[in-house]
Design a protein around this motif. Structure first.
Motif, short mmCIF file in Angstrom:
data_model
loop_
_atom_site.label_atom_id
_atom_site.label_comp_id
_atom_site.label_asym_id
_atom_site.label_seq_id
_atom_site.Cartn_x
_atom_site.Cartn_y
_atom_site.Cartn_z
N TYR B 44 37.72 37.18 28.57
CA TYR B 44 37.63 36.03 29.48
C TYR B 44 38.86 35.99 30.39
O TYR B 44 38.75 35.83 31.61
N ALA B 48 39.24 36.52 34.50
CA ALA B 48 39.93 35.62 35.42
C ALA B 48 40.95 36.37 36.27
O ALA B 48 41.01 36.19 37.49
N TYR B 52 40.82 37.16 40.20
CA TYR B 52 41.91 36.75 41.09
C TYR B 52 42.34 37.92 41.97
O TYR B 52 42.43 37.80 43.20
N TYR B 120 45.14 31.23 41.99
CA TYR B 120 43.73 31.61 42.10
C TYR B 120 42.98 30.39 42.63
O TYR B 120 42.86 29.40 41.93
N GLY B 205 35.36 33.77 32.84
CA GLY B 205 36.73 33.81 33.32
C GLY B 205 36.81 33.73 34.84
O GLY B 205 37.61 32.98 35.39
N VAL B 206 35.94 34.52 35.53
CA VAL B 206 36.00 34.54 36.99
C VAL B 206 35.71 33.15 37.55
O VAL B 206 36.40 32.68 38.45
N GLY B 209 38.50 30.52 36.33
CA GLY B 209 39.87 30.78 36.78
C GLY B 209 40.38 29.80 37.83
O GLY B 209 41.45 29.21 37.65
N THR B 214 44.93 29.92 35.59
CA THR B 214 44.87 31.35 35.27
C THR B 214 46.27 31.83 34.92
O THR B 214 47.09 32.06 35.80
#
Lengths: 433, 315
Positions: B44, B48, B52, B120, B205-206, B209, B214
């Motif tokens: 995860y 992120a 980023y 991020y 995570g993406v 974030g 993050t």
């Protein structure tokens, strides 16, 4: 019945065996006694004290993991609570001038660990395996986070400090100088090692091994695996508490880091790297990990990464740990054939070292660009000077990694072949006798 | 009061769905390989940070696609070259391997991106308030997060329950040898499932974030909660993980907004007790103990329903 018992019971140890057994303990005691005479500097005394504490802690951890098969991610809870109770005890004793000297304080820490293990353990040990691992992690997080909320007991971020020299003195010992603390830790380490070794020889210790290997069968025999796990858990908490109290005495402070995940992780690393299958394994691991972390942190700033990678490599390639590797060689040693392995070991060690060197160069070069990009690119890591900006360094690390990997792979498969033939030969020789 | 309930419910559901996005991958991997991936939260985190980094080069939308693929590929490689090797040495060795991996990933991330949070940001396209409730602007990005989570949840259910792939995966869970005899490459299925599971974590995570922070300790903050979700839901139960995720999400967000302590309810302690450590417990607000709520729930579940909410197995 008596016939059966006498035929099943192992033969009584011979006199020479017993002499060997007790001689080992006496030798250990002598080594502990003479160690500060050989290395008298303050730094080495501190290191010895830390090693002793970590030996007790790692052995207490192995009661869970190695002997009963419970993988705990939250063993620092009992260590930390032991430490906090010890600090509070020192403060109370010093304030009220009660005639209880410092050497008994670790016992308070031990009982604190025992109390909390007994309190939490019953629900935790209902399950084993993966579920136990996760539950121990969750409860450790619970205690560690609570430590930051309950400020007046745990002292918040700063922790609680104490003055160990204010206590009642026996034999004129103030416990101010590190040498006295070393002997205190050494004495407790020896006591704890003997006690924990004795524990493995009791019926309970044997039942723990049985629960680890086959809980269903233990149940058929008429024991409750849950109770056995619970008792092991309590003993483990007791010794962890002693270790925590000694740490608190050594540093004269207890803070929330004692309870945290890092502490739990370190003891797991120590026990596993040393080898959980043997009683001596966690001792070896505690010495190795403590010294390694002290040495590595001087050599490189990203020592924790090396630490983690080393752990992964041990899990992947040497599940028995350092002790496991040593014990593997015992049959060869007995047959006097250890020297046959040496050439292939040397052949394998060279490319492996090259591979490691390449990886280190790569990691340190990366660190130069990410952590401190504006500093001088001429860096020194592990005593080796190199220029992080030079393309030569990158080429060298690439060649070392790729070449080292290919050669090491070939060399290690040769080692495996030689090992098989040598072991067969050694067995044949021993059986022929 | 109504405002509080509506906002907290929205946030709680959002957080719960994010948790489920990760817990689903973890649970599927657990039921397949029998090992709990301790490094799941690390993937995860990798998601992120990849998100980023890639979004700085190409923008957010390609990153949303590339970062999970990258993390999934790493996950598949970890299974192929690491876990499969340790598998012979039993579950403890597998768990330890992923534990070491989580440790190493955290170190690598903090070496590459530093220990302080990175900048991020939410993509410009979604940087506007979606709607206003009770004078509180609700950002569009959060609605997007919710939408992604729901779509993936439904997609996962459909794939697992309705398609041929799901059929094979489910069969491989319980009868790997039979599936292998039918001509499927079970080892490759395991590797792919591990890759997909870690990719799911990376998706979380993406998208999380920009909204959450993050930084290199985000995995160690979330990892334990993830395990609480899995234990509370019942090991290996996907619906259980769903309920537990939502429960923990709601519990935590509601707890944050309640500023009551035993002292406000029952009055302050007497002067002689106020100096003792009881005072800490007496004055602690529910908002303060919000971070430990999941663990308290874990203890309660252990005492009253050790197999978890929807779990069937005892181990």
């Amino acid at each position: 019945m008596t016939d059966l018992a006498s035929s099943v019971a192992p033969p009584r140890p011979t006199l020479s065996d017993r002499a060997k057994f007790y001689g080992l303990w006496i030798a250990t005691a002598l080594v502990l006694l003479l160690l500060p005479k050989l290395f008298a500097s303050g730094g080495s005394l501190t290191t010895f004290s830390l090693v002793g504490i970590s030996i007790i802690f790692a052995l207490s951890y192995n009661i869970l993991l190695g002997q009963t098969g419970m993988l705990s991610f939250g063993h620092a809870v009992y260590y930390g609570l032991g430490g906090f109770l010890a600090i509070h005890t020192i403060n109370i004793l010093g304030f009220n001038k009660w005639p209880i000297p410092l050497p008994f304080v670790p016992l308070i820490g031990g009982f604190a660990g025992l109390f909390f293990a007994a309190l939490i353990g019953w629900v935790m040990t209902q399950r084993s395996g993966t579920a136990f691992a996760m539950i121990s992690l969750g409860l450790a997080e619970l205690v560690a986070s609570s430590a930051l909320i309950l400020r007046s007991f745990f002292g918040g971020e700063a922790g609680i400090s104490a003055n160990r020299t204010k206590l009642f003195k026996v034999f004129g010992l103030s416990f101010g100088p590190q040498i006295q603390i070393y002997y205190l830790v050494a004495a407790w380490t020896l006591i704890a090692i003997i006690a924990m070794y004795a524990l493995t020889r009791t019926p309970l210790g044997r039942m723990c091994n049985a629960v680890r290997d086959n809980p269903e069968r233990v149940q058929f025999v008429g024991y409750d695996p849950h109770v056995v796990r619970y008792l092991a858990f309590c003993f483990s908490g007791f010794f962890a508490g002693i270790a925590g109290a000694l740490a608190a005495i050594n540093f004269e402070i207890a803070n929330s880091a004692y309870l945290g995940a890092v502490q739990s992780g370190t003891v797991l690393f120590a026990a596993y790297i040393g080898g959980i299958g043997f009683f001596i394994g966690p001792i070896v691991g505690a010495i190795f990990v403590t010294v390694l972390s002290l040495v590595l942190s001087d050599l490189t700033q990203v020592w924790q990464l090396y630490f983690g990678l080393f752990f992964i490599i041990v899990v992947l390639f040497a599940p028995g740990g350092i002790t496991g590797i040593m014990m593997m060689h015992r049959p060869l040693l007995r047959a006097g054939m250890l020297t046959r392995m040496l050439p292939s070991y040397v052949m394998a060690a060279l490319p492996t070292l090259a591979l490691c060197l390449g990886l280190m160069l790569m990691i340190e070069t990366t660190v130069h660009y990410t952590v401190n990009p504006h500093e001088d690119p001429n860096r020194v890591a592990f005593g080796i000077p190199f220029n992080a900006a030079s393309p030569l360094t990158w080429v060298a690390s690439a060649v070392l990694i790729i070449g080292g990997f290919i050669l090491a792979k070939m060399a290690w498969s040769r080692v495996a072949q030689t090992w098989d033939t040598t072991l067969t030969a050694a067995r044949a020789k021993v059986h022929a006798l | 009061m109504l405002e509080l309930i509506v906002i907290s419910t929205l946030n709680g559901v959002l957080y719960g769905m994010l948790l489920f996005l990760m817990a689903s991958g973890l649970t599927v991997i657990f039921s397949m390989l029998g090992v709990l991936n301790f490094a799941h939260a690390s993937f995860y985190m990798l998601g992120a940070f990849f998100g980023y980094q890639i979004s700085r080069w190409t923008g957010f939308w390609p990153a949303l696609l590339i970062a999970p693929l990258l993390a999934g590929a790493i996950g598949a490689a970890v299974e192929r070259f690491g876990l499969r090797r340790v598998h012979r040495n039993g579950h403890v060795a597998e768990l330890l391997f992923t534990f070491g991996l989580a440790f190493a990933i955290e170190e690598v991330v903090s070496i590459i991106w530093g220990k302080v949070p990175v900048d991020y940001r939410t993509p410009a396209l979604l940087d506007f308030p979606a709607f206003t409730i009770f004078s509180t602007n609700y950002p569009a990005y959060k609605m997007f997060m919710l939408a992604v989570s729901v779509v993936i949840f439904i997609g996962l259910l459909v794939v697992l329950k309705k398609t041929r792939i799901g059929l094979i995966v489910q069969a491989a869970l319980t009868h790997p040898h039979m599936v292998a005899h039918l001509g499927h490459n079970v080892e490759r299925i395991f590797m792919l499932v591990f890759g997909v599971g870690t990719a799911l974590a990376a998706v979380a995570g993406v998208i999380a974030g920009p909204s959450l922070v993050t930084q290199s300790n985000m995995a160690s903050l979330l990892g334990p909660i993830l395990f609480v979700v899995v234990v509370v839901g019942g090991l290996g139960s996907l619906p259980g993980a769903f309920i537990a995720s939502l429960l923990i999400g709601l519990l935590q967000t509601f707890a944050v907004s309640i500023n009551a302590s035993p002292a406000t309810l029952f009055g302050p302690l007497g002067p002689d007790l106020a100096a003792s450590w009881l005072n800490d417990i007496w004055n602690v607000t529910i908002a303060q103990i919000a971070p430990i709520m999941p663990y308290l729930l874990l203890v309660l579940i252990l005492i009253f329903r050790p197999m978890g909410l929807l779990g069937t197995r005892e181990t």
